[in-house]
Design a protein around this motif. Structure first.
Motif, PDB file in Angstrom:
ATOM      1  N   ILE A   7       0.812  -1.218   0.000  1.00 42.73           N
ATOM      2  CA  ILE A   7       0.000   0.000   0.000  1.00 42.73           C
ATOM      3  C   ILE A   7       0.849   1.274   0.000  1.00 42.73           C
ATOM      4  N   PRO A   8       1.790   1.443   0.932  1.00 35.93           N
ATOM      5  CA  PRO A   8       2.576   2.688   0.906  1.00 35.93           C
ATOM      6  C   PRO A   8       3.403   2.839  -0.372  1.00 35.93           C
ATOM      7  N   ASN A   9       3.887   1.733  -0.929  1.00 40.20           N
ATOM      8  CA  ASN A   9       4.680   1.803  -2.154  1.00 40.20           C
ATOM      9  C   ASN A   9       3.846   2.258  -3.341  1.00 40.20           C
ATOM     10  N   VAL A  10       2.651   1.725  -3.449  1.00 49.64           N
ATOM     11  CA  VAL A  10       1.771   2.112  -4.555  1.00 49.64           C
ATOM     12  C   VAL A  10       1.353   3.567  -4.405  1.00 49.64           C
ATOM     13  N   ILE A  11       1.035   3.965  -3.184  1.00 51.91           N
ATOM     14  CA  ILE A  11       0.655   5.357  -2.943  1.00 51.91           C
ATOM     15  C   ILE A  11       1.810   6.289  -3.296  1.00 51.91           C
ATOM     16  N   LYS A  28      -3.105   5.434 -15.477  1.00 49.97           N
ATOM     17  CA  LYS A  28      -2.954   4.023 -15.853  1.00 49.97           C
ATOM     18  C   LYS A  28      -2.727   3.161 -14.624  1.00 49.97           C
ATOM     19  N   LEU A  29      -1.856   3.606 -13.722  1.00 46.95           N
ATOM     20  CA  LEU A  29      -1.602   2.870 -12.487  1.00 46.95           C
ATOM     21  C   LEU A  29      -2.868   2.794 -11.648  1.00 46.95           C
ATOM     22  N   PHE A  30      -3.586   3.896 -11.559  1.00 50.93           N
ATOM     23  CA  PHE A  30      -4.849   3.951 -10.824  1.00 50.93           C
ATOM     24  C   PHE A  30      -5.825   2.917 -11.392  1.00 50.93           C
ATOM     25  N   GLY A  31      -5.965   2.875 -12.714  1.00 53.65           N
ATOM     26  CA  GLY A  31      -6.858   1.914 -13.362  1.00 53.65           C
ATOM     27  C   GLY A  31      -6.430   0.476 -13.128  1.00 53.65           C
ATOM     28  N   LEU A  32      -5.143   0.215 -13.202  1.00 46.65           N
ATOM     29  CA  LEU A  32      -4.619  -1.130 -12.974  1.00 46.65           C
ATOM     30  C   LEU A  32      -4.891  -1.580 -11.542  1.00 46.65           C
ATOM     31  N   MET A  33      -4.687  -0.700 -10.589  1.00 49.86           N
ATOM     32  CA  MET A  33      -4.942  -1.053  -9.189  1.00 49.86           C
ATOM     33  C   MET A  33      -6.421  -1.346  -8.963  1.00 49.86           C
ATOM     34  N   ARG A  34      -7.282  -0.587  -9.601  1.00 55.28           N
ATOM     35  CA  ARG A  34      -8.727  -0.840  -9.457  1.00 55.28           C
ATOM     36  C   ARG A  34      -9.079  -2.198 -10.035  1.00 55.28           C
ATOM     37  N   GLU A  35      -8.500  -2.529 -11.192  1.00 56.47           N
ATOM     38  CA  GLU A  35      -8.781  -3.817 -11.830  1.00 56.47           C
ATOM     39  C   GLU A  35      -8.297  -4.993 -10.992  1.00 56.47           C
TER      40      GLU A  35
END
Length: 155
Positions: A7-11, A28-35
């Motif tokens: 979580i902290p790394n992605v944020i 793109k990263l936001f969309g990938l994380m949601r998927e």
């Protein structure tokens, strides 16, 4: 939220991409994380909102917050805090008040720091009388600070 791990790394990645002006990469990263659904959606959306505010993409931040709500992802107290502090930086006072009231209506209270930032920005932009009216309207919704500056509900 976990202090170590994914979580902290992605944020941090979302935040860094936004700060570097790489909004498309952040999206793109936001969309990938949601998927992938490996991180709670409220965390992903809140991280995106915060990243966009930090990169001065204020309209994108507000749009992402509203999209979170539209997708029936319930903002938590931290989500509202990120939104309100970002709006304060932008000095969008009507949106600040609306979001603060919305936060209280959702059963969350701004922390002491957020409350102080909110009132301070309002005072600097609108004057003492309007800041006092804001504080009064917050108190009518059972919200106040104690003598130590900690937020509390009155009811």
């Amino acid at each position: 939220m976990k202090e170590t791990g994914l979580i902290p790394n992605v944020i941090a990645m979302l935040d860094g991409l936004c700060k570097d002006g790489l909004v498309q990469g952040a999206m793109k990263l936001f969309g990938l994380m949601r998927e992938k659904r490996t991180i709670p959606k409220v965390v992903i959306y809140t991280a995106a909102v915060g990243g966009f505010y930090k990169s001065t993409k204020f309209d994108d931040a507000r749009r992402i917050f509203r999209k979170m709500q539209k997708n029936e992802i319930v903002p938590n107290a931290f989500s509202y805090t990120v939104l309100i502090q970002g709006l304060c930086k932008r000095k969008r006072l009507e949106d600040v008040v609306e979001s603060s009231m919305e936060m209280l209506d959702a059963g969350h209270s701004p922390n002491g720091r957020t409350f102080i930032v909110l009132v301070d920005v309002y005072y600097k932009e609108k004057g003492i009388q309007e800041a006092e009216e804001l504080m009064s309207s917050l108190q009518k919704r059972d919200y106040a600070l104690d003598e130590k500056g900690h937020s509390r509900t009155l009811g």
